[in-house]
Design a protein around this motif. Sequence first.
Motif, PDB file in Angstrom:
ATOM      1  N   GLN A  91      19.969  83.757 -28.940  1.00 17.56           N
ATOM      2  CA  GLN A  91      18.631  84.044 -28.456  1.00 17.56           C
ATOM      3  C   GLN A  91      18.134  85.069 -29.545  1.00 17.56           C
ATOM      4  O   GLN A  91      16.706  85.008 -29.885  1.00 17.56           O
ATOM      5  CB  GLN A  91      18.672  84.745 -26.935  1.00 17.56           C
ATOM      6  N   LEU A  92      18.885  85.956 -30.010  1.00 20.57           N
ATOM      7  CA  LEU A  92      18.229  87.164 -30.948  1.00 20.57           C
ATOM      8  C   LEU A  92      18.390  86.556 -32.359  1.00 20.57           C
ATOM      9  O   LEU A  92      17.602  86.957 -33.190  1.00 20.57           O
ATOM     10  CB  LEU A  92      19.225  88.097 -30.799  1.00 20.57           C
ATOM     11  N   GLY A  93      19.054  85.592 -32.638  1.00 23.32           N
ATOM     12  CA  GLY A  93      19.426  84.990 -33.876  1.00 23.32           C
ATOM     13  C   GLY A  93      20.208  86.075 -34.916  1.00 23.32           C
ATOM     14  O   GLY A  93      20.062  85.569 -36.002  1.00 23.32           O
ATOM     15  N   LYS A  94      20.742  86.890 -34.493  1.00 22.21           N
ATOM     16  CA  LYS A  94      21.449  87.801 -35.297  1.00 22.21           C
ATOM     17  C   LYS A  94      22.153  88.910 -34.185  1.00 22.21           C
ATOM     18  O   LYS A  94      22.093  88.712 -32.950  1.00 22.21           O
ATOM     19  CB  LYS A  94      20.664  88.785 -36.028  1.00 22.21           C
ATOM     20  N   CYS A  95      23.204  89.507 -34.678  1.00 18.85           N
ATOM     21  CA  CYS A  95      24.021  90.634 -33.925  1.00 18.85           C
ATOM     22  C   CYS A  95      22.758  91.893 -33.715  1.00 18.85           C
ATOM     23  O   CYS A  95      22.254  92.234 -34.768  1.00 18.85           O
ATOM     24  CB  CYS A  95      25.299  90.940 -34.378  1.00 18.85           C
ATOM     25  N   PRO A  96      22.753  92.296 -32.566  1.00 15.80           N
ATOM     26  CA  PRO A  96      22.015  93.699 -32.563  1.00 15.80           C
ATOM     27  C   PRO A  96      22.555  94.866 -33.420  1.00 15.80           C
ATOM     28  O   PRO A  96      23.742  94.787 -33.450  1.00 15.80           O
ATOM     29  CB  PRO A  96      21.844  93.845 -31.064  1.00 15.80           C
ATOM     30  N   ASP A  97      21.837  95.737 -33.691  1.00 16.15           N
ATOM     31  CA  ASP A  97      22.443  97.063 -34.358  1.00 16.15           C
ATOM     32  C   ASP A  97      23.312  97.760 -33.290  1.00 16.15           C
ATOM     33  O   ASP A  97      24.221  98.191 -33.788  1.00 16.15           O
ATOM     34  CB  ASP A  97      21.457  97.773 -34.836  1.00 16.15           C
ATOM     35  N   HIS A  98      23.032  97.664 -32.114  1.00 15.15           N
ATOM     36  CA  HIS A  98      23.708  98.532 -31.091  1.00 15.15           C
ATOM     37  C   HIS A  98      23.661  97.756 -29.832  1.00 15.15           C
ATOM     38  O   HIS A  98      22.575  97.197 -29.111  1.00 15.15           O
ATOM     39  CB  HIS A  98      22.861  99.797 -30.960  1.00 15.15           C
ATOM     40  N   LEU A  99      24.744  97.735 -29.030  1.00 15.99           N
ATOM     41  CA  LEU A  99      24.861  96.999 -27.976  1.00 15.99           C
ATOM     42  C   LEU A  99      25.431  98.027 -26.829  1.00 15.99           C
ATOM     43  O   LEU A  99      26.350  98.652 -26.877  1.00 15.99           O
ATOM     44  CB  LEU A  99      25.971  95.913 -27.945  1.00 15.99           C
ATOM     45  N   VAL A 100      24.862  98.192 -25.711  1.00 17.24           N
ATOM     46  CA  VAL A 100      25.072  99.105 -24.475  1.00 17.24           C
ATOM     47  C   VAL A 100      25.700  98.278 -23.594  1.00 17.24           C
ATOM     48  O   VAL A 100      24.862  97.487 -22.691  1.00 17.24           O
ATOM     49  CB  VAL A 100      23.952  99.954 -24.127  1.00 17.24           C
ATOM     50  N   LEU A 101      27.066  98.656 -23.060  1.00 15.55           N
ATOM     51  CA  LEU A 101      27.529  97.749 -22.202  1.00 15.55           C
ATOM     52  C   LEU A 101      28.164  98.597 -20.850  1.00 15.55           C
ATOM     53  O   LEU A 101      28.738  99.477 -21.095  1.00 15.55           O
ATOM     54  CB  LEU A 101      28.712  96.977 -22.543  1.00 15.55           C
ATOM     55  N   PRO A 102      27.830  98.240 -19.769  1.00 16.99           N
ATOM     56  CA  PRO A 102      28.549  98.774 -18.635  1.00 16.99           C
ATOM     57  C   PRO A 102      29.756  98.235 -18.479  1.00 16.99           C
ATOM     58  O   PRO A 102      30.326  97.204 -18.887  1.00 16.99           O
ATOM     59  CB  PRO A 102      27.781  98.462 -17.308  1.00 16.99           C
ATOM     60  N   VAL A 103      30.785  99.384 -18.012  1.00 18.24           N
ATOM     61  CA  VAL A 103      32.337  98.973 -17.730  1.00 18.24           C
ATOM     62  C   VAL A 103      32.713  99.317 -16.394  1.00 18.24           C
ATOM     63  O   VAL A 103      32.445 100.411 -15.824  1.00 18.24           O
ATOM     64  CB  VAL A 103      33.006  99.894 -19.057  1.00 18.24           C
ATOM     65  N   GLY A 104      33.210  98.399 -15.849  1.00 16.55           N
ATOM     66  CA  GLY A 104      33.857  98.511 -14.558  1.00 16.55           C
ATOM     67  C   GLY A 104      35.538  98.380 -14.636  1.00 16.55           C
ATOM     68  O   GLY A 104      36.043  99.169 -15.335  1.00 16.55           O
ATOM     69  N   GLY A 105      35.868  97.108 -14.264  1.00 19.98           N
ATOM     70  CA  GLY A 105      37.149  96.674 -14.766  1.00 19.98           C
ATOM     71  C   GLY A 105      37.447  96.261 -16.093  1.00 19.98           C
ATOM     72  O   GLY A 105      38.588  96.145 -16.627  1.00 19.98           O
ATOM     73  N   GLY A 106      36.435  96.211 -16.735  1.00 25.54           N
ATOM     74  CA  GLY A 106      36.457  95.845 -18.416  1.00 25.54           C
ATOM     75  C   GLY A 106      36.274  94.482 -18.881  1.00 25.54           C
ATOM     76  O   GLY A 106      36.456  94.096 -19.914  1.00 25.54           O
TER      77      GLY A 106
END
Length: 408
Positions: free
Chosen positions: A166-181
């Motif tokens: 969708q973005l056509g590239k990898c973002p500079d920064h990715l923010v991910l929530p973590v629970g069990g991983g």
Amino acid sequence: MTDFAQSARDATQAMRDVFPQTPLQRNAHLSDLYHAEVYLKREDLSPVRSYKLRGAFNAMRKRPDVGVFVCASAGNHAQGVAYMCRHFGKKGVIFMPVTTPQQKIQKTSMFGGDSIEIRLTGDYFDDTLASAQAFCAESGGHFLSPFDDEDVIEGQASVAVEMMEQLGKCPDHLVLPVGGGGLSAGMLSYLGTQCQYTFVEPAGGASLRAALDAGKPVSLDTVNTFADGAAVGQIGQKTFARLKDVGLANTLTIREDRLCTTILEMLNVEGIVLEPAGALSIDALQDLGQSIRGRTVVCVTTGGNFDFERLPEVKERAQKYLGLKKYFILRLPQRPGALKDFLGFLGPDDDIARFEYLKKSARNYGSVLIGIETKRASSFDDLFGKLDAGGFTYQDITDDDLLAQFVI
């Protein structure tokens, strides 16, 4: 990881026969606020309003010979498993704590229909989990972990596959929530070192940080279940094996009360309904600040299963965090006019939200529980200054969780 990446792409392609990809949307409000290009990967818009159906789909797709799938969950995992049991025509037995809200039970039942059986057992999740695992041992059912399963991890990586397309590239920064991983392990395994990561946990369930500190998964002493979609007592063994090198510097913990301000902001400003865990990645942006200025950032909003009966609690917690609402116990002299004196100290923006007074004739003072809402946090400095000058004795109990449980 080449084989993993191809398997994740295959899983993503197979999912298109079941549900469409979730949107990747540029958010103008957040982009302007943080002077960055901020995109939201809207997992809250999946058919079950969370990403959990991805892992459930992939695990069931790769186990066609399993007759009965079993899980223990009071939330998104249960709904994802239920949805996929119905899709694949498999029998599912879903164990939920007795204390599970009726809304979550009804939604799980709606998604699974006649394909699933819901069993309510145990007051606490550990008891529920033990019952589910015992059932598997007795019946031969296949226990489907919400995160600590290689096929589930591979399925969750489909979020990264879609995002890249969708973005056509990898973002500079990715923010991910973590629970069990499961989600973070899957996306990290797919994307590798192409971008910078921030892994976000609720303060009351920071199992990744605990594992990074210890060098292995460890059990937390206590877990605050407010952000129940990410509040996990111990990160998975398989997921931590993929996350063990992320480094503490790339993790953040978010106070649950502050998280409530973001839930309300996204609801009131953007009309986006997020559950507490689903708002974690957006809330983290304020901590990242200047480091994301001018960069392309993707926040994964992992879920939108929000029970609106919780809205008053969310509002109250947000007000407390912002300093706009406080509770205190006041010793009020038992003399005529004492209450009038106190009321005279209140400013034009101060509103009494709670007032409980018990007059005891044998005492010179009575205890009053008072809740005050205001429009400016500095108003409380003015109020407490007037109380001190007037010789009143009071105790601020806003942040005393134990006492608040009994009196608020």
